[in-house]
Design an enzyme around this catalytic site. Structure first.
Site, PDB file in Angstrom:
ATOM      1  N   SER A  15       5.646  44.616  71.663  1.00  0.00           N
ATOM      2  CA  SER A  15       6.414  43.365  71.620  1.00  0.00           C
ATOM      3  C   SER A  15       5.614  42.112  71.970  1.00  0.00           C
ATOM      4  O   SER A  15       5.743  41.099  71.274  1.00  0.00           O
ATOM      5  CB  SER A  15       7.659  43.476  72.507  1.00  0.00           C
ATOM      6  OG  SER A  15       8.533  44.413  71.938  1.00  0.00           O
ATOM      7  N   LYS A  64      19.437  49.595  77.515  1.00  0.00           N
ATOM      8  CA  LYS A  64      20.176  48.825  76.507  1.00  0.00           C
ATOM      9  C   LYS A  64      21.684  48.804  76.764  1.00  0.00           C
ATOM     10  O   LYS A  64      22.371  47.871  76.340  1.00  0.00           O
ATOM     11  CB  LYS A  64      19.883  49.357  75.095  1.00  0.00           C
ATOM     12  CG  LYS A  64      18.464  49.055  74.618  1.00  0.00           C
ATOM     13  CD  LYS A  64      18.241  49.495  73.187  1.00  0.00           C
ATOM     14  CE  LYS A  64      16.798  49.278  72.780  1.00  0.00           C
ATOM     15  NZ  LYS A  64      16.503  49.675  71.401  1.00  0.00           N
ATOM     16  N   ASP A  99      18.504  45.472  66.634  1.00  0.00           N
ATOM     17  CA  ASP A  99      18.050  46.721  65.990  1.00  0.00           C
ATOM     18  C   ASP A  99      18.855  46.937  64.708  1.00  0.00           C
ATOM     19  O   ASP A  99      18.332  47.420  63.702  1.00  0.00           O
ATOM     20  CB  ASP A  99      18.268  47.926  66.915  1.00  0.00           C
ATOM     21  CG  ASP A  99      17.265  47.978  68.056  1.00  0.00           C
ATOM     22  OD1 ASP A  99      16.198  47.374  67.926  1.00  0.00           O
ATOM     23  OD2 ASP A  99      17.567  48.633  69.071  1.00  0.00           O
ATOM     24  N   GLY A 123      18.591  63.084  66.579  1.00  0.00           N
ATOM     25  CA  GLY A 123      18.642  62.451  67.892  1.00  0.00           C
ATOM     26  C   GLY A 123      19.949  61.707  68.101  1.00  0.00           C
ATOM     27  O   GLY A 123      20.552  61.204  67.141  1.00  0.00           O
ATOM     28  N   GLY A 125      20.411  59.338  70.854  1.00  0.00           N
ATOM     29  CA  GLY A 125      20.196  58.355  71.924  1.00  0.00           C
ATOM     30  C   GLY A 125      20.559  56.942  71.505  1.00  0.00           C
ATOM     31  O   GLY A 125      21.407  56.726  70.631  1.00  0.00           O
ATOM     32  N   GLY A 126      19.883  55.967  72.127  1.00  0.00           N
ATOM     33  CA  GLY A 126      20.200  54.555  71.913  1.00  0.00           C
ATOM     34  C   GLY A 126      20.019  54.105  70.471  1.00  0.00           C
ATOM     35  O   GLY A 126      20.892  53.441  69.900  1.00  0.00           O
ATOM     36  N   ALA A 127      18.886  54.462  69.856  1.00  0.00           N
ATOM     37  CA  ALA A 127      18.640  54.016  68.477  1.00  0.00           C
ATOM     38  C   ALA A 127      19.654  54.655  67.534  1.00  0.00           C
ATOM     39  O   ALA A 127      20.093  54.020  66.567  1.00  0.00           O
ATOM     40  CB  ALA A 127      17.215  54.363  68.068  1.00  0.00           C
TER      41      ALA A 127
HETATM   42  P1  NAP Z   1      16.524  57.591  73.519  1.00  0.00           P
HETATM   43  O1  NAP Z   1      17.723  56.807  73.880  1.00  0.00           O
HETATM   44  O2  NAP Z   1      15.720  58.263  74.596  1.00  0.00           O
HETATM   45  O3  NAP Z   1      17.014  58.688  72.454  1.00  0.00           O
HETATM   46  C1  NAP Z   1      16.172  59.591  71.806  1.00  0.00           C
HETATM   47  C2  NAP Z   1      16.975  60.825  71.424  1.00  0.00           C
HETATM   48  O4  NAP Z   1      16.079  61.736  70.818  1.00  0.00           O
HETATM   49  C3  NAP Z   1      17.566  61.572  72.620  1.00  0.00           C
HETATM   50  O5  NAP Z   1      18.851  61.118  72.928  1.00  0.00           O
HETATM   51  C4  NAP Z   1      17.548  63.018  72.164  1.00  0.00           C
HETATM   52  O6  NAP Z   1      18.740  63.322  71.419  1.00  0.00           O
HETATM   53  C5  NAP Z   1      16.382  63.068  71.194  1.00  0.00           C
HETATM   54  N1  NAP Z   1      15.213  63.640  71.837  1.00  0.00           N
HETATM   55  C6  NAP Z   1      14.555  63.182  72.944  1.00  0.00           C
HETATM   56  N2  NAP Z   1      13.508  63.980  73.231  1.00  0.00           N
HETATM   57  C7  NAP Z   1      13.497  64.962  72.291  1.00  0.00           C
HETATM   58  C8  NAP Z   1      12.694  66.111  72.060  1.00  0.00           C
HETATM   59  N3  NAP Z   1      11.645  66.396  72.848  1.00  0.00           N
HETATM   60  N4  NAP Z   1      12.995  66.913  71.000  1.00  0.00           N
HETATM   61  C9  NAP Z   1      14.048  66.626  70.189  1.00  0.00           C
HETATM   62  N5  NAP Z   1      14.870  65.554  70.381  1.00  0.00           N
HETATM   63  C10 NAP Z   1      14.587  64.738  71.407  1.00  0.00           C
HETATM   64  O7  NAP Z   1      15.478  56.709  72.747  1.00  0.00           O
HETATM   65  P2  NAP Z   1      15.803  55.605  71.604  1.00  0.00           P
HETATM   66  O8  NAP Z   1      15.884  54.270  72.197  1.00  0.00           O
HETATM   67  O9  NAP Z   1      16.923  56.097  70.798  1.00  0.00           O
HETATM   68  O10 NAP Z   1      14.421  55.650  70.782  1.00  0.00           O
HETATM   69  C11 NAP Z   1      14.090  56.810  70.075  1.00  0.00           C
HETATM   70  C12 NAP Z   1      12.867  56.583  69.189  1.00  0.00           C
HETATM   71  O11 NAP Z   1      13.138  55.543  68.262  1.00  0.00           O
HETATM   72  C13 NAP Z   1      11.611  56.176  69.937  1.00  0.00           C
HETATM   73  O12 NAP Z   1      10.507  56.762  69.289  1.00  0.00           O
HETATM   74  C14 NAP Z   1      11.574  54.676  69.776  1.00  0.00           C
HETATM   75  O13 NAP Z   1      10.268  54.159  69.842  1.00  0.00           O
HETATM   76  C15 NAP Z   1      12.145  54.542  68.376  1.00  0.00           C
HETATM   77  N6  NAP Z   1      12.781  53.233  68.161  1.00  0.00           N
HETATM   78  C16 NAP Z   1      12.221  52.427  67.231  1.00  0.00           C
HETATM   79  C17 NAP Z   1      12.785  51.192  66.988  1.00  0.00           C
HETATM   80  C18 NAP Z   1      12.145  50.315  65.951  1.00  0.00           C
HETATM   81  O14 NAP Z   1      12.434  49.121  65.928  1.00  0.00           O
HETATM   82  N7  NAP Z   1      11.339  50.865  65.083  1.00  0.00           N
HETATM   83  C19 NAP Z   1      13.918  50.755  67.687  1.00  0.00           C
HETATM   84  C20 NAP Z   1      14.479  51.623  68.634  1.00  0.00           C
HETATM   85  C21 NAP Z   1      13.889  52.868  68.865  1.00  0.00           C
HETATM   86  P3  NAP Z   1      19.456  64.767  71.638  1.00  0.00           P
HETATM   87  O15 NAP Z   1      19.557  64.921  73.130  1.00  0.00           O
HETATM   88  O16 NAP Z   1      20.748  64.610  70.956  1.00  0.00           O
HETATM   89  O17 NAP Z   1      18.584  65.822  71.022  1.00  0.00           O
END
Ligand code: NAP
Length: 266
Positions: A15, A64, A99, A123, A125-127
């Site tokens: 960022s 978030k 987002d 997944g 999570g937040g995204a």
């Molecule tokens: P988060 O809230 O931690 O959620 C990630 C989800 O992925 C978890 O809720 C979990 O879902 C699953 N997960 C986590 N560890 C795992 C593992 N070892 N194996 C399988 N599933 C797993 O994170 P987030 O904010 O959603 O972000 C997730 C990803 O998206 C990151 O890589 C982040 O950098 C990327 N992202 C990118 C952008 C962008 O602008 N490009 C924006 C936001 C996020 P379950 O428990 O249901 O399996």
């Protein structure tokens, strides 16, 4: 003008670079700093940011949703998604979710419509919250969430079908596949949340990860000649949208590509 990002672990954040490039291109004078804070200090930090005349903040993992009680109001997207990644400080402290905008820009850039499509999201999570909200708004025909705990994911996302990874193959093929897990992200590269067999038959694959630019999942999509993208365009688009909110300006969609081309030179 003072801006920044709050989150838990920020040392690998892109960022500051993206916002610095935005300032360079637009000529706006601003500084953008990283603030690693603990959950218990969020309220106090936001109170101080208001007093210190911050113009805006971004919010990332895992805060978030935690920031919401400390804001005066939410934009409609942030309200619906129940997650905030951008805060503006005017008379009122308002939370937004850019987002959602970043997702829309990415699909538009690749001329992919989710309308009527069968979509797999990995997944919960937040995204995934922003992704599912987008897919529902844009009328995807069938939405599946793959989760390590499909019962919990089903409670969190009652409008979609939550499935376990071992069941994915039964529902293949999917038109569109969206990875919102960190599986394959730096430094744990070389792993993919899906097998080649599970990816096969898709018309578009979107991996939200941006580091590395080519994940194992994207390698699989490339090997199957499936159109795909990583998360960099979304990341830059959400940052530009945040700047548009903070300055009440419109900088045009082209600035996203200009920032990306500068990043690619580094
Ligand atoms: P988060 O809230 O931690 O959620 C990630 C989800 O992925 C978890 O809720 C979990 O879902 C699953 N997960 C986590 N560890 C795992 C593992 N070892 N194996 C399988 N599933 C797993 O994170 P987030 O904010 O959603 O972000 C997730 C990803 O998206 C990151 O890589 C982040 O950098 C990327 N992202 C990118 C952008 C962008 O602008 N490009 C924006 C936001 C996020 P379950 O428990 O249901 O399996």
């Amino acid at each position: 003008m003072k801006f920044g990002l709050i989150g838990e672990k920020l040392s690998h954040s892109y960022s500051p670079l993206i916002h610095r490039l935005f300032f360079n291109i637009t000529g706006i004078k601003g500084e953008y700093k990283l603030f690693e804070i603990e959950r218990k200090n969020i309220g106090e930090f936001l109170q101080n940011a208001r007093m210190d005349k911050f113009a805006g903040l971004n919010v990332t993992i895992p805060y978030k949703t935690d920031v919401i009680p400390f804001l005066d109001e939410l934009s409609p997207e942030a309200e619906k998604i129940n997650a905030v990644n951008t805060i503006s400080f005017n008379d009122r402290v308002r939370g937004y979710n850019t987002d959602y905008f970043g997702l829309d820009c990415t699909f538009n850039k690749h001329r992919v419509s989710v309308n009527g499509r069968k979509v797999l999201v990995m997944g919960s999570g937040g995204a995934a919250k922003a992704v599912v909200s987008y897919l529902l708004d844009k009328k995807a025909k069938e939405i599946y969430i793959a989760s390590r705990d499909n019962a919990k994911a089903g409670e969190k996302f009652p409008e979609v079908m939550a499935i376990s990874y071992s069941d994915i193959i039964e529902y293949c093929p999917f038109d569109i596949i969206i990875n919102t897990t960190p599986v394959g992200m730096h430094p744990n590269t070389g792993v993919s949340p899906l097998t080649k067999e599970q990816v096969s038959g898709a018309v578009f694959l979107f991996d939200l990860i941006y580091n590395p630019s080519v994940t194992k999942l994207i390698e699989i999509a490339d090997s199957l000649k499936i159109s795909n993208t990583n998360g960099l365009y979304m990341l830059v688009a959400q940052a530009v949208k945040a700047q548009e909110i903070w300055h009440a300006g419109d900088y045009g969609i082209e600035i996203i590509d200009r920032i990306i081309s500068e990043i690619n030179k580094i």
